[in-house]
Scaffold this active site. Structure first.
Site, PDB file in Angstrom:
ATOM      1  N   TYR A 219       0.868  -1.178   0.000  1.00 13.40           N
ATOM      2  CA  TYR A 219       0.000   0.000   0.000  1.00 13.40           C
ATOM      3  C   TYR A 219       0.908   1.232   0.000  1.00 13.40           C
ATOM      4  O   TYR A 219       1.620   1.494   0.966  1.00 13.40           O
ATOM      5  CB  TYR A 219      -0.915   0.027   1.226  1.00 13.40           C
TER       6      TYR A 219
ATOM      7  N   PRO B   5     -15.486  -4.642   3.278  1.00 15.61           N
ATOM      8  CA  PRO B   5     -16.710  -4.876   4.069  1.00 15.61           C
ATOM      9  C   PRO B   5     -17.790  -3.825   3.796  1.00 15.61           C
ATOM     10  O   PRO B   5     -18.978  -4.091   3.987  1.00 15.61           O
ATOM     11  CB  PRO B   5     -16.208  -4.782   5.521  1.00 15.61           C
TER      12      PRO B   5
ATOM     13  N   GLY C  32     -17.928  -2.373   0.744  1.00 18.36           N
ATOM     14  CA  GLY C  32     -18.052  -2.316  -0.711  1.00 18.36           C
ATOM     15  C   GLY C  32     -16.782  -1.858  -1.397  1.00 18.36           C
ATOM     16  O   GLY C  32     -16.699  -1.860  -2.616  1.00 18.36           O
ATOM     17  N   GLY C  33     -15.798  -1.396  -0.646  1.00 18.70           N
ATOM     18  CA  GLY C  33     -14.507  -1.013  -1.233  1.00 18.70           C
ATOM     19  C   GLY C  33     -14.492   0.396  -1.778  1.00 18.70           C
ATOM     20  O   GLY C  33     -15.090   1.304  -1.187  1.00 18.70           O
TER      21      GLY C  33
ATOM     22  N   PRO D 158     -18.367   2.518  -2.075  1.00 20.13           N
ATOM     23  CA  PRO D 158     -19.138   1.946  -0.971  1.00 20.13           C
ATOM     24  C   PRO D 158     -20.544   1.491  -1.391  1.00 20.13           C
ATOM     25  O   PRO D 158     -21.133   2.015  -2.345  1.00 20.13           O
ATOM     26  CB  PRO D 158     -19.169   3.078   0.057  1.00 20.13           C
ATOM     27  N   LEU D 159     -21.058   0.489  -0.688  1.00 22.31           N
ATOM     28  CA  LEU D 159     -22.346  -0.138  -0.998  1.00 22.31           C
ATOM     29  C   LEU D 159     -23.454   0.892  -1.173  1.00 22.31           C
ATOM     30  O   LEU D 159     -23.551   1.835  -0.382  1.00 22.31           O
ATOM     31  CB  LEU D 159     -22.750  -1.058   0.159  1.00 22.31           C
TER      32      LEU D 159
HETATM   33  N1  LIG Z   1      -6.613  -8.905   0.793  1.00 18.31           N
HETATM   34  C1  LIG Z   1      -6.970  -8.084  -0.160  1.00 18.31           C
HETATM   35  O1  LIG Z   1      -6.852  -8.384  -1.341  1.00 18.31           O
HETATM   36  C2  LIG Z   1      -7.556  -6.751   0.191  1.00 18.31           C
HETATM   37  C3  LIG Z   1      -8.160  -5.968  -0.807  1.00 18.31           C
HETATM   38  C4  LIG Z   1      -8.726  -4.749  -0.443  1.00 18.31           C
HETATM   39  C5  LIG Z   1      -8.680  -4.327   0.872  1.00 18.31           C
HETATM   40  N2  LIG Z   1      -8.063  -5.103   1.825  1.00 18.31           N
HETATM   41  C6  LIG Z   1      -8.056  -4.709   3.261  1.00 18.31           C
HETATM   42  O2  LIG Z   1      -9.399  -4.527   3.672  1.00 18.31           O
HETATM   43  C7  LIG Z   1      -9.554  -3.245   4.287  1.00 18.31           C
HETATM   44  C8  LIG Z   1     -10.947  -2.718   4.043  1.00 18.31           C
HETATM   45  O3  LIG Z   1     -11.169  -2.536   2.657  1.00 18.31           O
HETATM   46  P1  LIG Z   1     -11.289  -1.109   1.958  1.00 18.31           P
HETATM   47  O4  LIG Z   1     -10.804  -0.050   2.871  1.00 18.31           O
HETATM   48  O5  LIG Z   1     -10.674  -1.220   0.641  1.00 18.31           O
HETATM   49  O6  LIG Z   1     -12.843  -0.996   1.695  1.00 18.31           O
HETATM   50  P2  LIG Z   1     -14.117  -0.748   2.647  1.00 18.31           P
HETATM   51  O7  LIG Z   1     -13.727  -0.831   4.080  1.00 18.31           O
HETATM   52  O8  LIG Z   1     -15.178  -1.635   2.156  1.00 18.31           O
HETATM   53  O9  LIG Z   1     -14.543   0.728   2.247  1.00 18.31           O
HETATM   54  C9  LIG Z   1     -13.695   1.801   2.293  1.00 18.31           C
HETATM   55  C10 LIG Z   1     -14.395   2.956   1.583  1.00 18.31           C
HETATM   56  O10 LIG Z   1     -15.563   3.289   2.313  1.00 18.31           O
HETATM   57  C11 LIG Z   1     -15.484   4.672   2.705  1.00 18.31           C
HETATM   58  N3  LIG Z   1     -16.037   4.731   4.066  1.00 18.31           N
HETATM   59  C12 LIG Z   1     -15.537   4.178   5.189  1.00 18.31           C
HETATM   60  N4  LIG Z   1     -16.337   4.430   6.241  1.00 18.31           N
HETATM   61  C13 LIG Z   1     -17.362   5.171   5.773  1.00 18.31           C
HETATM   62  C14 LIG Z   1     -18.500   5.753   6.354  1.00 18.31           C
HETATM   63  N5  LIG Z   1     -18.746   5.594   7.665  1.00 18.31           N
HETATM   64  N6  LIG Z   1     -19.353   6.451   5.572  1.00 18.31           N
HETATM   65  C15 LIG Z   1     -19.116   6.601   4.250  1.00 18.31           C
HETATM   66  N7  LIG Z   1     -18.049   6.077   3.628  1.00 18.31           N
HETATM   67  C16 LIG Z   1     -17.171   5.360   4.381  1.00 18.31           C
HETATM   68  C17 LIG Z   1     -14.044   5.046   2.651  1.00 18.31           C
HETATM   69  O11 LIG Z   1     -13.891   6.414   2.329  1.00 18.31           O
HETATM   70  P3  LIG Z   1     -13.335   7.483   3.405  1.00 18.31           P
HETATM   71  O12 LIG Z   1     -11.846   7.308   3.446  1.00 18.31           O
HETATM   72  O13 LIG Z   1     -13.770   8.777   2.857  1.00 18.31           O
HETATM   73  O14 LIG Z   1     -13.972   7.156   4.718  1.00 18.31           O
HETATM   74  C18 LIG Z   1     -13.555   4.179   1.488  1.00 18.31           C
HETATM   75  O15 LIG Z   1     -13.834   4.805   0.259  1.00 18.31           O
HETATM   76  C19 LIG Z   1      -8.431  -2.388   3.635  1.00 18.31           C
HETATM   77  O16 LIG Z   1      -8.132  -1.288   4.424  1.00 18.31           O
HETATM   78  C20 LIG Z   1      -7.319  -3.402   3.507  1.00 18.31           C
HETATM   79  O17 LIG Z   1      -6.601  -3.456   4.732  1.00 18.31           O
HETATM   80  C21 LIG Z   1      -7.529  -6.310   1.496  1.00 18.31           C
END
Ligand SMILES: NC(=O)c1ccc[n+]([C@@H]2O[C@H](COP(=O)([O-])OP(=O)(O)OC[C@H]3O[C@@H](n4cnc5c(N)ncnc54)[C@H](OP(=O)(O)O)[C@@H]3O)[C@@H](O)[C@H]2O)c1
Length: 293
Positions: A63, A214, A216-217, A220-221
């Site tokens: 990252y 979780p 939607g990535g 978001p969902l």
């Molecule tokens: N193993 C793998 O291949 C893999 C792939 C992807 C991710 N990951 C891990 O999984 C973790 C979670 O995934 P992710 O961060 O990609 O996706 P996520 O948790 O599904 O969603 C993150 C997105 O949601 C927004 N968000 C978060 N809280 C919110 C809220 N309360 N209201 C509105 N929008 C909100 C964030 O924007 P803001 O910043 O504006 O809040 C960001 O755009 C990552 O941090 C990473 O550590 C692993």
């Protein structure tokens, strides 16, 4: 401040962690590449997460690359004794920000050392081997060669526990013949439920499941049904999405990602939401054809 102990705990390797953790991927720059626009804001999110009781952070040295781990180190080192940092290896970033497979013994070994150096650790708590047979999701293929390399790094004392990411049931079974697998990290959320049966099997085996995306990535969902339930419960759709995951199975460890302290606080408050049966019924239908029969 929300008491996140309400969400309960689950075993992660030889540690017990709270079920609400934090995913650090959103702390890098746009496209998970380069430095963040607001470095002080990123430091503040991490410090607030730990101050709120979070004891499980998910990251990777790819990252940024390197940037997210360096920010974690700056914000939190020396780490609290109860903090478990989970990282992942198996990819290398191109100069154009592309994600490329990196599974040779040399690349995997370098990745473990990069994580150690940038996080400022002597031993990594948990390392997920992130498979890349397909960019779009899990795809079959043997993981024997790379997992054997990771198991050797574990025997050398550089890695405490091993997990798998972006994997199929068959690959998990193969992996468990090579190393003790303590967690699985695949894409899973209200709308993407391919792993429903797998989650139950892992729960029965005492293996943690940390869904990535979780919320939607990157997008978001968005669902009218989700918004309607959220409105009825006086909550936000993201909080309801997290509450649904918490009730789904006791081995689910949440790692929602955010670069915003406001969103972090909102996400933590999901532990206070109890989903009534009619809301659950509505939410269970969101996956539609993706849901298991
Ligand atoms: N193993 C793998 O291949 C893999 C792939 C992807 C991710 N990951 C891990 O999984 C973790 C979670 O995934 P992710 O961060 O990609 O996706 P996520 O948790 O599904 O969603 C993150 C997105 O949601 C927004 N968000 C978060 N809280 C919110 C809220 N309360 N209201 C509105 N929008 C909100 C964030 O924007 P803001 O910043 O504006 O809040 C960001 O755009 C990552 O941090 C990473 O550590 C692993």
């Amino acid at each position: 401040m929300t008491d996140i102990r309400k969400a309960g705990t689950f075993k992660l390797g030889d540690r017990i962690v709270k079920r609400l953790g934090y995913g650090a991927m959103q702390l890098a720059g746009k496209g998970v590449f380069g430095p963040p626009k607001d470095r002080d804001g990123a430091l503040a999110v991490l410090r607030e997460a730990v101050a709120s009781g979070i004891d499980h952070i998910d990251t990777s040295d790819f990252y940024g690359p390197h940037v997210t781990n360096q920010i974690i180190r700056e914000a939190l080192h020396p780490y609290a004794d109860d903090l478990v940092i989970v990282t992942k290896i198996g990819a290398r970033r191109g100069e154009d920000s592309s994600w490329n497979p990196a599974f040779s013994a040399e690349e995997l070994t370098r990745a473990v050392h990069d994580n150690l150096r940038n996080l400022g650790l002597d031993v990594l708590d948990v390392v997920n081997l992130r498979l890349m047979f397909s960019i779009h999701g899990p795809a079959e293929g043997s993981l024997e060669a790379p997992l054997t390399v990771l198991a050797e790094l574990q025997q050398q004392g550089l890695v405490r526990h091993i997990g798998l990411s972006n994997v199929t049931r068959k690959q998990i079974a193969e992996g468990r013949t090579i190393a003790d697998i303590v967690c699985v990290q695949n894409q899973y959320n209200l709308a993407h439920r391919n792993d429903d049966a797998l989650i139950d099997e892992l729960a029965a085996a005492g293996i943690a499941y940390a869904p990535f995306f979780p919320l939607g990535g990157f997008t978001p969902l968005q669902s009218t049904a989700l918004s309607d339930v959220a409105a009825q419960l006086d909550a936000t759709p993201m909080q309801v999405a997290l509450a649904w995951l918490l009730q789904r199975s006791p081995n689910i460890l949440l790692i929602p990602g955010t670069s915003s302290v406001t969103h972090l606080r909102e996400n933590l408050a999901a532990v206070d939401i109890a989903l009534p049966d009619d809301a659950l019924k509505t939410l269970d239908h969101i996956a539609g054809d993706n849901a298991p029969g």
